[in-house]
Design a protein around this motif. Sequence first.
Motif, PDB file in Angstrom:
ATOM      1  N   TYR A  83      16.356  16.753 -79.509  1.00 17.19           N
ATOM      2  CA  TYR A  83      16.526  16.213 -80.860  1.00 17.19           C
ATOM      3  C   TYR A  83      16.345  14.701 -80.831  1.00 17.19           C
ATOM      4  N   GLU A  84      16.963  14.060 -79.871  1.00 19.89           N
ATOM      5  CA  GLU A  84      16.880  12.594 -79.778  1.00 19.89           C
ATOM      6  C   GLU A  84      15.444  12.121 -79.563  1.00 19.89           C
TER       7      GLU A  84
ATOM      8  N   LEU B 139      13.775  12.344 -82.854  1.00 23.05           N
ATOM      9  CA  LEU B 139      14.287  11.297 -83.746  1.00 23.05           C
ATOM     10  C   LEU B 139      13.642   9.952 -83.394  1.00 23.05           C
TER      11      LEU B 139
ATOM     12  N   HIS C  73      11.789   8.454 -86.473  1.00 27.82           N
ATOM     13  CA  HIS C  73      12.590   7.385 -87.082  1.00 27.82           C
ATOM     14  C   HIS C  73      12.534   6.147 -86.195  1.00 27.82           C
ATOM     15  N   ASP C  74      11.328   5.791 -85.767  1.00 25.47           N
ATOM     16  CA  ASP C  74      11.244   4.672 -84.822  1.00 25.47           C
ATOM     17  C   ASP C  74      11.643   3.350 -85.474  1.00 25.47           C
ATOM     18  N   TRP C  75      11.830   3.374 -86.789  1.00 24.38           N
ATOM     19  CA  TRP C  75      12.306   2.179 -87.500  1.00 24.38           C
ATOM     20  C   TRP C  75      13.805   1.982 -87.357  1.00 24.38           C
ATOM     21  N   MET C  76      14.501   2.981 -86.826  1.00 26.04           N
ATOM     22  CA  MET C  76      15.970   2.896 -86.808  1.00 26.04           C
ATOM     23  C   MET C  76      16.448   2.128 -85.567  1.00 26.04           C
ATOM     24  N   PRO C  77      16.925   0.915 -85.758  1.00 25.41           N
ATOM     25  CA  PRO C  77      17.368   0.145 -84.596  1.00 25.41           C
ATOM     26  C   PRO C  77      18.760   0.583 -84.149  1.00 25.41           C
ATOM     27  N   GLY C  78      19.157   0.162 -82.979  1.00 30.89           N
ATOM     28  CA  GLY C  78      20.520   0.406 -82.524  1.00 30.89           C
ATOM     29  C   GLY C  78      21.472  -0.603 -83.160  1.00 30.89           C
ATOM     30  N   VAL C  79      22.741  -0.455 -82.815  1.00 30.07           N
ATOM     31  CA  VAL C  79      23.749  -1.394 -83.308  1.00 30.07           C
ATOM     32  C   VAL C  79      23.563  -2.728 -82.597  1.00 30.07           C
ATOM     33  N   MET C  80      23.427  -3.791 -83.372  1.00 30.53           N
ATOM     34  CA  MET C  80      23.213  -5.101 -82.749  1.00 30.53           C
ATOM     35  C   MET C  80      24.318  -6.070 -83.140  1.00 30.53           C
TER      36      MET C  80
END
Lengths: 207, 466
Positions: free
Chosen positions: A190-191, A194, A198-205
């Motif tokens: 799944y990841e 994703l 959803h390569d536009w989704m950044p991590g928490v920064m």
Amino acid sequence: MQPFTTLTGIAASLPEQNIDTDKIIPARFLKTIKRTGLGKNLFDTLRYDESGAERPDFVLNQPAFRHAEILLAGENFGCGSSREHAPWALLDFGIRCIIAPSFADIFHGNCFKNGILPIVLPADICAALQDDATLGGNARLSIDLSRQVIIRPNGEEIAFEVDEFRKHCLLNGLDDIGQTMQLIPAIDHYEARLAASHDWMPGVMVG
Amino acid sequence: MPRTLFDKIWDAHVVEVMEDGTAVLYIDRHLVHEVTSPQAFEGLALAGRRVRRPDATLAVADHNVPTEDRAHGIAEPESALQVATLVANVEAFGVPYIPVTDRRQGIVHIIGPELGVSLPGMTIVCGDSHTSTHGALGSLAFGIGTSEVEHVLATQTLLQKPAKNMLVRVEGALPAGCTAKDIILAIIGQIGTAGGTGHVIEYAGSTIRALDMAGRMTVCNMSIEAGARAGLIAPDDVTFDYVRGRPSAPQGEALERAIEYWRTLPSDPGAHYDSLVEIDAASLVPMVSWGTNPEAVVPITGCAPDPAAERDPARRALLERMISYMDLTPGQKMAGTKIDVVFIGSCTNGRIEDLRAAASVARGRKVAPGVRALVVPGSGLVKAQAESEGLDRVFLDAGFEWREAGCSMCLGMNPDKLTPGQRCASTSNRNFEGRQGPAGRTHLLSPSMAAAAAVTGALVDVRELV
Ligand code: SF4
């Protein structure tokens, strides 16, 4: 988690509606970093007066119900916060099963994760069980999870519903995490999907 | 088949469905605070597990932190230990953390959206029931227990069954003096504290569309007070404008692609809802709670109920208990009820827009003699913004206390508490017995209504002051 298979015990009746999580365990007792030890503050404001003395009229302070393992509660029991301290406090006191006409969602889910069986039954049946409970130590209720029945002191059996997966976990004392860990390949998959879609989704920064 | 907003987010996050219909649901964002996480990290450590996706996790301490000068640390030993435990855990597990002294620190449900950590279309969880707040962005956001916190830390998933869909449609222009808080209090008054049980509520209609993001968050925040697992509002240009430029949000071309996807999320025409509630905004009046659960609300022009008029004995007993706990008399008019404390803050109403609304009533007035009034920004960034607009001066000149960010008097876990018997006009979300301190009495209302109560010393119709 301790398995739940059968239970025979004293039932205490607390029929008030909308018992919220602040009543089950007030916020000031949430400062613990442990799961245990909360039983002494279960229902703190209902159970003790301002001086800390027990209120003799509260059901769990009465000699017949001090060792209750089943709670007969009112509608919308456990409404309010998500605090798992609520089931921890009940469990620490010794409650393993709660029977009510309805529960708040999060509390209901939290019970199962801690080996407590919440049972939903129509209000009239709850009322009948509350009558049984007035007999205290002279009458015990039995709960058989695998057969999904409650056995009243007069021998009558009352059937109840329970989610299959949750029943399986309770009967075997299984915690969810161990089971979900077996699905890691599916989660990996799944990841990966994703990350592509959803390569536009950044991590928490928060550097 | 036409799908709802909830259905679409749900479908996009199902990793696997088990035989009995339980889904393994992928979680995009996990917010962590100090109260509901220690036992989860302990469980993880005992099992030798790691945090699967630290980059999808954000931790902050908010419930226990004092809202006075932070330089002295936390005096109360148990609170200090809980925060120290969070710090030790985020270090051991490599989880992003905002320290108590950081200017971005604040209530977890304020900072998630503020920092762009919470975004449309996501699944967002936190060991806190007011996670429903983040649904205002068009994300599926809900509170979980500590066992589930551990489950998400370890697997980045949750075991869930789909919820039912409820549509609450609010149409028309909001009357003067009414705010998002009055909308949600009126909704809870109508459907009750268990009205949303088993459901996710989608709020729609022209009134909701016209709200800014702060108002939408206020509405979604209190979904849990209606018993719902989550609240949702379809993302639109108001949402996208809000997200743009936030540190953890996508930027530039990536944002445009994200928006393209987010535009596909709103419910399809003809999508099925299991229940429908309709509210006419024109009928709204500023609301205030009179009892000890959030459905016990009336318009400020109304009265506490008379239990004697209630036929159902169980219900009558409940009303009697609430009236007596709140020290009201049956049938008492709400307006004119004297208050001791005013609390403006919390994840319901601690955003800059809330402080502006309160300040506009406080400006040029004085807090009534004998009343203690606190203004607690929801985050350090809200505080800084308010100070740059001079709102701190407005409040201080009027005699309000201007404090550091945190949960503060929303619940009795930090030094800001009611003393027994005190009556508080509060912009928070729960009026349960003892919620703001043992034997304290809470009246829930909007920020402008709270400011009006502060300057008059009693519950009052804010429309009389503007
Ligand atoms: S402000 Fe109140 S409701 Fe919100 S997270 Fe803090 S304690 Fe919970």
